[in-house]
Structures are given as C-alpha cells and as structure tokens.
Write a protein that holds these residues in place. Structure first.
Motif, PDB file in Angstrom:
ATOM      1  N   LEU A 147      51.034  -9.015  81.086  1.00 55.26           N
ATOM      2  CA  LEU A 147      51.179  -7.629  80.658  1.00 55.26           C
ATOM      3  C   LEU A 147      49.809  -7.052  80.337  1.00 55.26           C
ATOM      4  CD1 LEU A 147      54.240  -7.928  78.232  1.00 55.26           C
ATOM      5  CD2 LEU A 147      54.231  -7.283  80.642  1.00 55.26           C
ATOM      6  N   ILE A 148      49.663  -5.765  80.539  1.00 60.42           N
ATOM      7  CA  ILE A 148      48.426  -5.066  80.198  1.00 60.42           C
ATOM      8  C   ILE A 148      48.751  -4.080  79.084  1.00 60.42           C
ATOM      9  CG2 ILE A 148      46.556  -3.612  81.032  1.00 60.42           C
ATOM     10  CD1 ILE A 148      46.653  -6.396  82.359  1.00 60.42           C
ATOM     11  N   TYR A 149      48.319  -4.388  77.872  1.00 60.49           N
ATOM     12  CA  TYR A 149      48.507  -3.486  76.734  1.00 60.49           C
ATOM     13  C   TYR A 149      47.453  -2.383  76.724  1.00 60.49           C
ATOM     14  CZ  TYR A 149      51.398  -6.934  74.060  1.00 60.49           C
ATOM     15  OH  TYR A 149      52.354  -7.788  73.605  1.00 60.49           O
ATOM     16  N   TYR A 150      46.237  -2.727  77.125  1.00 61.08           N
ATOM     17  CA  TYR A 150      45.090  -1.832  76.944  1.00 61.08           C
ATOM     18  C   TYR A 150      44.257  -1.759  78.209  1.00 61.08           C
ATOM     19  CZ  TYR A 150      46.143  -4.034  72.429  1.00 61.08           C
ATOM     20  OH  TYR A 150      46.778  -4.565  71.350  1.00 61.08           O
ATOM     21  N   ASP A 151      43.627  -0.609  78.408  1.00 63.05           N
ATOM     22  CA  ASP A 151      42.608  -0.470  79.445  1.00 63.05           C
ATOM     23  C   ASP A 151      41.284  -0.828  78.774  1.00 63.05           C
ATOM     24  OD1 ASP A 151      40.593   0.403  81.175  1.00 63.05           O
ATOM     25  OD2 ASP A 151      41.802   2.086  81.910  1.00 63.05           O
ATOM     26  N   LEU A 152      40.885  -2.073  78.914  1.00 59.11           N
ATOM     27  CA  LEU A 152      39.711  -2.578  78.188  1.00 59.11           C
ATOM     28  C   LEU A 152      38.427  -1.858  78.587  1.00 59.11           C
ATOM     29  CD1 LEU A 152      40.603  -6.368  78.346  1.00 59.11           C
ATOM     30  CD2 LEU A 152      40.971  -4.763  76.456  1.00 59.11           C
ATOM     31  N   LYS A 153      38.281  -1.579  79.870  1.00 58.22           N
ATOM     32  CA  LYS A 153      37.083  -0.874  80.337  1.00 58.22           C
ATOM     33  C   LYS A 153      37.007   0.510  79.693  1.00 58.22           C
ATOM     34  CE  LYS A 153      34.570   0.080  84.572  1.00 58.22           C
ATOM     35  NZ  LYS A 153      34.727   1.297  85.337  1.00 58.22           N
ATOM     36  N   GLU A 154      38.144   1.195  79.617  1.00 57.49           N
ATOM     37  CA  GLU A 154      38.170   2.523  78.998  1.00 57.49           C
ATOM     38  C   GLU A 154      37.817   2.437  77.510  1.00 57.49           C
ATOM     39  OE1 GLU A 154      41.356   6.015  77.939  1.00 57.49           O
ATOM     40  OE2 GLU A 154      41.635   4.921  79.802  1.00 57.49           O
ATOM     41  N   LEU A 155      38.321   1.415  76.832  1.00 58.91           N
ATOM     42  CA  LEU A 155      37.979   1.247  75.413  1.00 58.91           C
ATOM     43  C   LEU A 155      36.474   1.085  75.214  1.00 58.91           C
ATOM     44  CD1 LEU A 155      40.834  -1.131  74.200  1.00 58.91           C
ATOM     45  CD2 LEU A 155      40.461   1.245  73.491  1.00 58.91           C
ATOM     46  N   MET A 156      35.814   0.460  76.188  1.00 55.65           N
ATOM     47  CA  MET A 156      34.366   0.262  76.097  1.00 55.65           C
ATOM     48  C   MET A 156      33.594   1.536  76.430  1.00 55.65           C
ATOM     49  SD  MET A 156      34.322  -3.604  77.698  1.00 55.65           S
ATOM     50  CE  MET A 156      32.849  -3.322  78.592  1.00 55.65           C
ATOM     51  N   GLU A 157      34.147   2.376  77.272  1.00 61.14           N
ATOM     52  CA  GLU A 157      33.430   3.558  77.756  1.00 61.14           C
ATOM     53  C   GLU A 157      33.619   4.801  76.892  1.00 61.14           C
ATOM     54  OE1 GLU A 157      33.406   2.625  82.540  1.00 61.14           O
ATOM     55  OE2 GLU A 157      35.088   3.755  81.716  1.00 61.14           O
ATOM     56  N   ARG A 158      34.733   4.925  76.222  1.00 55.87           N
ATOM     57  CA  ARG A 158      35.059   6.144  75.496  1.00 55.87           C
ATOM     58  C   ARG A 158      34.302   6.240  74.173  1.00 55.87           C
ATOM     59  NH1 ARG A 158      40.256   8.644  76.893  1.00 55.87           N
ATOM     60  NH2 ARG A 158      39.498  10.075  75.314  1.00 55.87           N
ATOM     61  N   ASP A 159      33.953   7.463  73.787  1.00 56.37           N
ATOM     62  CA  ASP A 159      33.259   7.690  72.522  1.00 56.37           C
ATOM     63  C   ASP A 159      34.182   7.527  71.321  1.00 56.37           C
ATOM     64  OD1 ASP A 159      30.854   8.241  73.790  1.00 56.37           O
ATOM     65  OD2 ASP A 159      31.215  10.403  73.845  1.00 56.37           O
ATOM     66  N   ASN A 160      35.491   7.607  71.547  1.00 60.61           N
ATOM     67  CA  ASN A 160      36.427   7.533  70.431  1.00 60.61           C
ATOM     68  C   ASN A 160      36.926   6.108  70.163  1.00 60.61           C
ATOM     69  OD1 ASN A 160      38.150   7.235  72.665  1.00 60.61           O
ATOM     70  ND2 ASN A 160      39.828   8.296  71.635  1.00 60.61           N
ATOM     71  N   SER A 161      36.320   5.119  70.807  1.00 59.87           N
ATOM     72  CA  SER A 161      36.742   3.745  70.582  1.00 59.87           C
ATOM     73  C   SER A 161      35.553   2.787  70.608  1.00 59.87           C
ATOM     74  CB  SER A 161      37.795   3.319  71.612  1.00 59.87           C
ATOM     75  OG  SER A 161      37.286   3.425  72.915  1.00 59.87           O
ATOM     76  N   TYR A 173      39.602  -3.910  68.667  1.00 66.59           N
ATOM     77  CA  TYR A 173      39.062  -2.573  68.875  1.00 66.59           C
ATOM     78  C   TYR A 173      39.512  -1.636  67.771  1.00 66.59           C
ATOM     79  CZ  TYR A 173      43.483  -0.534  70.595  1.00 66.59           C
ATOM     80  OH  TYR A 173      44.773  -0.075  70.704  1.00 66.59           O
ATOM     81  N   ALA A 174      38.751  -0.559  67.618  1.00 66.40           N
ATOM     82  CA  ALA A 174      39.134   0.580  66.788  1.00 66.40           C
ATOM     83  C   ALA A 174      39.104   1.797  67.699  1.00 66.40           C
ATOM     84  CB  ALA A 174      38.165   0.771  65.625  1.00 66.40           C
ATOM     85  N   GLN A 175      40.120   2.635  67.550  1.00 66.79           N
ATOM     86  CA  GLN A 175      40.194   3.858  68.359  1.00 66.79           C
ATOM     87  C   GLN A 175      40.582   5.013  67.448  1.00 66.79           C
ATOM     88  OE1 GLN A 175      43.493   4.427  71.200  1.00 66.79           O
ATOM     89  NE2 GLN A 175      41.876   4.752  72.729  1.00 66.79           N
ATOM     90  N   ILE A 176      39.811   6.071  67.502  1.00 68.74           N
ATOM     91  CA  ILE A 176      40.102   7.255  66.698  1.00 68.74           C
ATOM     92  C   ILE A 176      41.201   8.044  67.398  1.00 68.74           C
ATOM     93  CG2 ILE A 176      39.177   9.385  65.718  1.00 68.74           C
ATOM     94  CD1 ILE A 176      36.433   7.898  65.672  1.00 68.74           C
ATOM     95  N   ARG A 177      42.251   8.336  66.625  1.00 69.20           N
ATOM     96  CA  ARG A 177      43.415   9.042  67.165  1.00 69.20           C
ATOM     97  C   ARG A 177      43.761  10.208  66.254  1.00 69.20           C
ATOM     98  NH1 ARG A 177      47.439   3.964  68.667  1.00 69.20           N
ATOM     99  NH2 ARG A 177      46.086   3.050  70.277  1.00 69.20           N
ATOM    100  N   PRO A 178      44.378  11.242  66.821  1.00 66.09           N
ATOM    101  CA  PRO A 178      44.833  12.347  65.962  1.00 66.09           C
ATOM    102  C   PRO A 178      45.996  11.876  65.090  1.00 66.09           C
ATOM    103  CG  PRO A 178      45.441  12.741  68.259  1.00 66.09           C
ATOM    104  CD  PRO A 178      44.622  11.484  68.230  1.00 66.09           C
ATOM    105  N   ALA A 179      45.994  12.310  63.840  1.00 64.02           N
ATOM    106  CA  ALA A 179      47.076  11.963  62.919  1.00 64.02           C
ATOM    107  C   ALA A 179      48.235  12.935  63.101  1.00 64.02           C
ATOM    108  CB  ALA A 179      46.569  12.003  61.484  1.00 64.02           C
ATOM    109  N   LYS A 180      49.385  12.538  62.638  1.00 60.90           N
ATOM    110  CA  LYS A 180      50.542  13.435  62.643  1.00 60.90           C
ATOM    111  C   LYS A 180      50.210  14.628  61.753  1.00 60.90           C
ATOM    112  CE  LYS A 180      53.620  10.077  64.072  1.00 60.90           C
ATOM    113  NZ  LYS A 180      54.220   9.808  65.168  1.00 60.90           N
ATOM    114  N   PRO A 181      50.694  15.806  62.091  1.00 58.82           N
ATOM    115  CA  PRO A 181      50.288  17.017  61.362  1.00 58.82           C
ATOM    116  C   PRO A 181      50.659  17.020  59.885  1.00 58.82           C
ATOM    117  CG  PRO A 181      51.997  17.511  63.000  1.00 58.82           C
ATOM    118  CD  PRO A 181      51.605  16.087  63.195  1.00 58.82           C
ATOM    119  N   TYR A 182      51.599  16.204  59.478  1.00 52.21           N
ATOM    120  CA  TYR A 182      52.020  16.192  58.077  1.00 52.21           C
ATOM    121  C   TYR A 182      51.256  15.186  57.219  1.00 52.21           C
ATOM    122  CZ  TYR A 182      54.833  12.482  60.196  1.00 52.21           C
ATOM    123  OH  TYR A 182      55.239  11.394  60.915  1.00 52.21           O
TER     124      TYR A 182
END
Length: 154
Positions: free
Chosen positions: A40-54, A70-79
């Motif tokens: 199974l592929i949970y993550y795109d590892l190359k993308e995690l390495m390339e993106r500024d938000n991870s 990894y750590a990835q910055i994600r938008p929080a729920k609006p509440y």
C-alpha cells in the motif's frame, strides 16, 4: 550506541523509505481490518520532500537509515482555535532500534521544523490498540482527544 543523526530525507533515501512504508503498513494491519492486501502507498514521499509545507526527516546510524517521520502543515477546521496545524505521519523506527529514545528524537526534530514555520499545534493519528505507540506519543506530551469508531454493515 552510535550517534544518531536526524536529517532531512534525500532523494537517494527513497528506496529505503519505500521499504519502511511497507513495514509500517504491515505493522498496522493487525489494528485495521479495512486495509487492502498487498503493498500500500499511504504517502507520496517525493512530494513530502519537495513541498514547502512538509518536512520528511530520517534517522541515520553509521550511514544506515533506521527511522523516519514527516510533519505537514495543514489547514485546520474552521471551528478550531488555530488556522493551521502540523500533522505528523510515517513515524517509523526499525524494531531493533526501538526503546532507545529515537522516536522522541524524531519528534523533537519535527517540532523544531514546525516551530520554524510559526505553527503552534501538532497532531497525529495512532491506532487506539497500538499501546506501544500510544505510550510513546503520550511520553512525548501528546494527549488523546478523539476516538474514531466504525461499524461494518452486512
């Protein structure tokens, strides 16, 4: 024990990280009957390495990769009180290196990166029945806030 280096993953680490991913999947199978068979592929590892938000970090001992996460910055729920948070994932340490504080070292490295991005909330997901992982995260200061439940209809 040798010195453990925490560093950002490099593209030449991808083959070992792909192996770690399947080891992680296999370790999680007993906790989740809904996982498909096979690799199974949970993550795109190359993308995690390339993106500024991870940030994908690895643990290295004597030139050998022994863990990752990894750590990835994600938008929080609006509440929620935070507009964004850092999600931790792909937390894996080879079994023969567990119990030596390496998960804590990895989490500290990821928290340092998260702080450098000005983010103040860190979250992760762990299987409730994975007692060893739950204890490790609680030791790192995480607190349980939600339990996801499921019911399979016939």
């Amino acid at each position: 024990m040798s010195t453990v280096i925490t560093r950002p993953a490099a593209f030449n680490d991808l083959p070992v990280l792909a192996e770690f991913l399947q080891l992680l999947v296999n370790a999680e199978r007993p906790f989740d009957v809904t996982l498909q068979e096979g690799d199974l592929i949970y993550y795109d590892l190359k993308e995690l390495m390339e993106r500024d938000n991870s940030e994908l970090l690895v643990l290295e001992v004597d030139g050998k990769l022994v863990g990752c996460g990894y750590a990835q910055i994600r938008p929080a729920k609006p509440y929620l009180i935070y507009k964004e948070y850092a999600h931790l994932g792909f937390m894996y340490v080879l079994p023969e290196y567990r119990g030596q504080g390496l998960n804590q070292q990895l989490i500290e490295g990821l928290k340092t990166w998260v702080k450098s991005k000005g983010v103040k909330e860190v979250r992760l997901e762990v299987y409730t029945e994975n007692n060893a992982a739950v204890r490790a995260y609680e030791k790192a200061g995480f607190k349980q806030i939600l339990t996801e439940m499921r019911y399979e209809l016939e």
